[in-house]
Write a protein that holds these residues in place. Sequence first.
Motif, PDB file in Angstrom:
ATOM      1  N   GLY A 145       0.830  -1.208   0.000  1.00  0.00           N
ATOM      2  CA  GLY A 145       0.000   0.000   0.000  1.00  0.00           C
ATOM      3  C   GLY A 145       0.854   1.244   0.000  1.00  0.00           C
ATOM      4  N   ILE A 146       1.487   1.507   1.144  1.00  0.00           N
ATOM      5  CA  ILE A 146       2.318   2.715   1.251  1.00  0.00           C
ATOM      6  C   ILE A 146       3.582   2.390   2.041  1.00  0.00           C
ATOM      7  CG2 ILE A 146       2.455   5.077   2.164  1.00  0.00           C
ATOM      8  CD1 ILE A 146      -0.565   5.266   1.949  1.00  0.00           C
ATOM      9  N   TYR A 147       4.722   2.728   1.487  1.00  0.00           N
ATOM     10  CA  TYR A 147       5.971   2.782   2.251  1.00  0.00           C
ATOM     11  C   TYR A 147       6.362   4.247   2.381  1.00  0.00           C
ATOM     12  CZ  TYR A 147       6.569  -2.208   1.047  1.00  0.00           C
ATOM     13  OH  TYR A 147       6.415  -3.556   0.888  1.00  0.00           O
ATOM     14  N   LEU A 148       6.938   4.602   3.504  1.00  0.00           N
ATOM     15  CA  LEU A 148       7.388   5.979   3.701  1.00  0.00           C
ATOM     16  C   LEU A 148       8.863   6.010   4.064  1.00  0.00           C
ATOM     17  CD1 LEU A 148       4.556   7.617   5.874  1.00  0.00           C
ATOM     18  CD2 LEU A 148       4.918   7.839   3.421  1.00  0.00           C
ATOM     19  N   ASN A 149       9.528   7.057   3.640  1.00  0.00           N
ATOM     20  CA  ASN A 149      10.874   7.329   4.135  1.00  0.00           C
ATOM     21  C   ASN A 149      10.905   8.777   4.596  1.00  0.00           C
ATOM     22  OD1 ASN A 149      13.622   8.793   3.342  1.00  0.00           O
ATOM     23  ND2 ASN A 149      14.088   6.709   4.011  1.00  0.00           N
ATOM     24  N   THR A 150      11.501   9.016   5.734  1.00  0.00           N
ATOM     25  CA  THR A 150      11.714  10.396   6.159  1.00  0.00           C
ATOM     26  C   THR A 150      13.191  10.584   6.481  1.00  0.00           C
ATOM     27  OG1 THR A 150      11.100   9.771   8.407  1.00  0.00           O
ATOM     28  CG2 THR A 150       9.416  10.892   7.102  1.00  0.00           C
ATOM     29  N   ALA A 151      13.676  11.795   6.225  1.00  0.00           N
ATOM     30  CA  ALA A 151      15.003  12.180   6.701  1.00  0.00           C
ATOM     31  C   ALA A 151      14.816  13.478   7.467  1.00  0.00           C
ATOM     32  CB  ALA A 151      15.965  12.366   5.542  1.00  0.00           C
ATOM     33  N   GLY A 152      15.692  13.748   8.415  1.00  0.00           N
ATOM     34  CA  GLY A 152      15.499  14.942   9.234  1.00  0.00           C
ATOM     35  C   GLY A 152      16.813  15.604   9.595  1.00  0.00           C
ATOM     36  N   ILE A 153      16.706  16.899   9.821  1.00  0.00           N
ATOM     37  CA  ILE A 153      17.874  17.686  10.238  1.00  0.00           C
ATOM     38  C   ILE A 153      17.518  18.429  11.516  1.00  0.00           C
ATOM     39  CG2 ILE A 153      19.306  19.705   9.657  1.00  0.00           C
ATOM     40  CD1 ILE A 153      19.160  18.808   6.742  1.00  0.00           C
ATOM     41  N   GLY A 154      18.457  18.440  12.445  1.00  0.00           N
ATOM     42  CA  GLY A 154      18.276  19.213  13.677  1.00  0.00           C
ATOM     43  C   GLY A 154      19.580  19.865  14.078  1.00  0.00           C
ATOM     44  N   ILE A 155      19.490  20.788  15.026  1.00  0.00           N
ATOM     45  CA  ILE A 155      20.692  21.490  15.512  1.00  0.00           C
ATOM     46  C   ILE A 155      21.051  20.944  16.893  1.00  0.00           C
ATOM     47  CG2 ILE A 155      21.652  23.736  16.185  1.00  0.00           C
ATOM     48  CD1 ILE A 155      21.037  23.822  13.293  1.00  0.00           C
ATOM     49  N   VAL A 156      22.334  20.626  17.075  1.00  0.00           N
ATOM     50  CA  VAL A 156      22.788  20.137  18.378  1.00  0.00           C
ATOM     51  C   VAL A 156      23.267  21.342  19.200  1.00  0.00           C
ATOM     52  CG1 VAL A 156      24.336  18.561  19.588  1.00  0.00           C
ATOM     53  CG2 VAL A 156      23.552  18.011  17.263  1.00  0.00           C
ATOM     54  N   PRO A 157      22.680  21.573  20.376  1.00  0.00           N
ATOM     55  CA  PRO A 157      23.095  22.725  21.191  1.00  0.00           C
ATOM     56  C   PRO A 157      24.560  22.629  21.620  1.00  0.00           C
ATOM     57  CG  PRO A 157      21.065  21.740  22.042  1.00  0.00           C
ATOM     58  CD  PRO A 157      21.591  20.812  21.002  1.00  0.00           C
ATOM     59  N   ASP A 158      25.167  23.767  21.842  1.00  0.00           N
ATOM     60  CA  ASP A 158      26.557  23.806  22.319  1.00  0.00           C
ATOM     61  C   ASP A 158      26.708  23.005  23.601  1.00  0.00           C
ATOM     62  OD1 ASP A 158      27.651  25.238  20.358  1.00  0.00           O
ATOM     63  OD2 ASP A 158      27.463  27.205  21.357  1.00  0.00           O
ATOM     64  N   GLY A 159      27.793  22.289  23.689  1.00  0.00           N
ATOM     65  CA  GLY A 159      28.102  21.593  24.946  1.00  0.00           C
ATOM     66  C   GLY A 159      27.438  20.233  25.077  1.00  0.00           C
ATOM     67  N   VAL A 160      26.507  19.927  24.167  1.00  0.00           N
ATOM     68  CA  VAL A 160      25.821  18.634  24.267  1.00  0.00           C
ATOM     69  C   VAL A 160      26.601  17.598  23.460  1.00  0.00           C
ATOM     70  CG1 VAL A 160      23.736  17.384  23.578  1.00  0.00           C
ATOM     71  CG2 VAL A 160      23.549  19.628  24.684  1.00  0.00           C
ATOM     72  N   ASP A 161      26.915  16.475  24.085  1.00  0.00           N
ATOM     73  CA  ASP A 161      27.627  15.394  23.387  1.00  0.00           C
ATOM     74  C   ASP A 161      27.018  14.068  23.835  1.00  0.00           C
ATOM     75  OD1 ASP A 161      29.333  13.764  22.045  1.00  0.00           O
ATOM     76  OD2 ASP A 161      31.056  14.110  23.360  1.00  0.00           O
ATOM     77  N   ILE A 162      26.014  13.644  23.093  1.00  0.00           N
ATOM     78  CA  ILE A 162      25.267  12.437  23.480  1.00  0.00           C
ATOM     79  C   ILE A 162      25.473  11.372  22.421  1.00  0.00           C
ATOM     80  CG2 ILE A 162      22.950  11.506  23.847  1.00  0.00           C
ATOM     81  CD1 ILE A 162      22.159  14.250  24.899  1.00  0.00           C
ATOM     82  N   ARG A 163      26.078  10.262  22.822  1.00  0.00           N
ATOM     83  CA  ARG A 163      26.275   9.137  21.894  1.00  0.00           C
ATOM     84  C   ARG A 163      26.571   7.889  22.714  1.00  0.00           C
ATOM     85  NH1 ARG A 163      32.083   9.637  21.235  1.00  0.00           N
ATOM     86  NH2 ARG A 163      32.630  11.627  22.181  1.00  0.00           N
ATOM     87  N   PRO A 164      26.328   6.720  22.106  1.00  0.00           N
ATOM     88  CA  PRO A 164      26.449   5.469  22.868  1.00  0.00           C
ATOM     89  C   PRO A 164      27.833   5.269  23.471  1.00  0.00           C
ATOM     90  CG  PRO A 164      25.448   5.066  20.717  1.00  0.00           C
ATOM     91  CD  PRO A 164      25.840   6.509  20.742  1.00  0.00           C
ATOM     92  N   GLN A 165      28.881   5.757  22.787  1.00  0.00           N
ATOM     93  CA  GLN A 165      30.249   5.540  23.275  1.00  0.00           C
ATOM     94  C   GLN A 165      30.508   6.237  24.602  1.00  0.00           C
ATOM     95  OE1 GLN A 165      29.313   6.410  20.279  1.00  0.00           O
ATOM     96  NE2 GLN A 165      30.228   4.999  18.806  1.00  0.00           N
ATOM     97  N   ARG A 166      29.622   7.157  25.015  1.00  0.00           N
ATOM     98  CA  ARG A 166      29.894   7.931  26.232  1.00  0.00           C
ATOM     99  C   ARG A 166      29.366   7.279  27.507  1.00  0.00           C
ATOM    100  NH1 ARG A 166      28.558  13.494  27.039  1.00  0.00           N
ATOM    101  NH2 ARG A 166      30.365  13.485  28.414  1.00  0.00           N
ATOM    102  N   ALA A 167      28.767   6.106  27.422  1.00  0.00           N
ATOM    103  CA  ALA A 167      28.329   5.420  28.651  1.00  0.00           C
ATOM    104  C   ALA A 167      29.546   5.133  29.515  1.00  0.00           C
ATOM    105  CB  ALA A 167      27.624   4.123  28.282  1.00  0.00           C
ATOM    106  N   ARG A 168      29.431   5.369  30.835  1.00  0.00           N
ATOM    107  CA  ARG A 168      30.548   5.188  31.769  1.00  0.00           C
ATOM    108  C   ARG A 168      30.104   4.342  32.945  1.00  0.00           C
ATOM    109  NH1 ARG A 168      32.690   6.689  28.208  1.00  0.00           N
ATOM    110  NH2 ARG A 168      33.876   8.546  27.697  1.00  0.00           N
TER     111      ARG A 168
END
Lengths: 374, 329
Positions: free
Chosen positions: B132-155
Amino acid sequence: MKYLEEFQNPELARGLLEDIRAQVTRPWALMEVCGGQTHTIIRHGIDQLLPEGLELIHGPGCPVCVTPLEMIDRALEIASRPGVVFCSFGDMLRVPGSDRDLFRVRGEGGDVRVVYSPLDALRIARENPDKEVVFFGIGFETTAPPNAMAVYQAQKQRVRNFSMLVSHVRVPPAIEAIMESPDCRVQAFLAAGHVCSVMGTEEYPVLADRYRVPIVVTGFEPLDILEGIRRTVRQLERGEHRVENAYPRAVRPEGNPAARDMLEDVFEVTDRAWRGIGVIPRSGWRLSERYRDHDAEYRFDVRGITTREPAQCRSGEVLQGLIKPNQCEAFGTTCTPRTPLGATMVSSEGACAAYYLYRRLGTPAVPLEASPVA
Amino acid sequence: MGHGGGGAMSAELVENVFAPAFGGLVLAALGDSATLPVGGERIAFSTDSFVVRPLFFPGGSIGDLAVNGTVNDLAMSGARPLWLSCGFILEEGVEMSVVGRVAQALGAAARTAGVEVVTGDTKVVEAGRGDGIYLNTAGIGIVPDGVDIRPQRARPGDVVIVSGEIGLHGVAIMSVREGLEFGAAVESDCAALNGLVEAMLAVAPDLHVLRDPTRGGLAAALNEIAAAAGVGVVVQERRVPVPDQVANACAILGLDPMYVANEGKLVAFVPRERADAVLAAMRAHPLGAAAAVIGECVGEHPGMVVARTPLGGTRVIDLPLGEQLPRIC
């Protein structure tokens, strides 16, 4: 779910464990017959909590695991044919045949569908009169009655394009085969509650007497398992060998008469090969003479299948409780759920799958209530 | 099919086939979205495709999913999602009214999430070659200064928080797709989480990891983080919020709620000293009202997720292989 939660209550579990510990004076080996029980034991870490010397041996009670390779190959052959819709429960799809599985057949263009009930397959047959719809009827006494009902309905409603590839097995002959084995270490059984909810308990006293083993009918929640173990150990310590029902909320001595009548009408007892174990006399069911039109083995000419079982796979010994899954050299190396050698590694109730999923890396001890924040 | 299930087979496909073919440092990070330097800013960029069946389900539709999925992928890097693209692949014969309903749902979801659909594409495939219907979306956002979020940062020492009850989306889809009913109706939790992330960042800009546990469920998300950071994760199983309907459905089908998909939940790895503040901020937001601490990050058993069972035993929570399959009995 509140109801089920009661059977996972940690405080009650602690009480049962203390009681078991207080009773045990020497080593005992119990077999839980059903793969569902094995998974509860391993998933909840029950075996880790038992007193030393009290060993749980995993039994052959996983229908997917014991379905013979020849039958899987037969299913793959039928499912590959044009014009066939092959219906199965989900957990058969990854079980390896000699050279492929049902997922592969589907990837190659076969019409293989997962259903949740044999009656769904019957509905698909009614909706697709130009196709041959085949349902893979496997399982113990638990799944046999609804499968029998589907064949009965197909006959009654004259759904001629519906057939069943039957590989049903029965528990009591398997218990006999295990006890007759010269290597048998089993001293008592936790019988499969679901099976007894259909068949009742009357087949068991003769086994308990002949082999002098306690048989305790046991459910599938953690507290059910612990209660089953507690009662079994009590009998062993007292030198008794009776049949006890520790699952009375589901099991009556006479079982489910309507389901038994349906089984008797549609099926007849037959010798059956068990994967990894071999032929066990009178351990299976097949469709009886008057339902033969709905028997896929007769409808499709799939004789003369030659099978190739991987030489390294020791699932037969696992199924008989002779070794633990991680004592097999192939476990976790050449045999994983991604590349299974045997059905015990791929079935959701298989003992090898339970060990691989929950234990394979040597589960580290986690301090009790190691909780960082309230 | 297993290669699309979000489990071990999906990871193998990306690691063994896509990443070597595409190359590039950013893809090697294998997060939900890529963070890219543009001028003095950092943008997050993500794409996702949606092939869900049925197109409409309790609690949402493919249109909602297409917006929320990509918005959430951006939000999981701490970005403020701004713009979306949208590709429609239509199967010949699909009713125009159905296309209209999906488009309406997509637009409404974008407005709710505070993002704009700024470009798009339409293709039609022959009847019988799509659902019936397949959808694809792509998106852009701005990362605020000082924010660093990613899986490698788990401690080790990080506290693991989940934003609410798990398993609702997967069970809702199963209930309509397979015609199964589990007593009380189950609605998908499909929602855009960028607002919740903003509330969390307001009290803890130094959050280490965010992940939305979609396909493969909580189990896959925790395993991916443990593997990426080379840390261990310990989960207290009885603290994981599982609603009764989900637990019931899973008990019947032989599935594990830890592996069932979510579409409006996140899991966060938070520095221990910030955990109370983050939890309070989450609980003050409608999408985090049932947030709960479920465990912690440890230095032992790197790459492995271990659960303490309610009875006091332990077990491994592995990466799922592919799709979970309902059992026979």
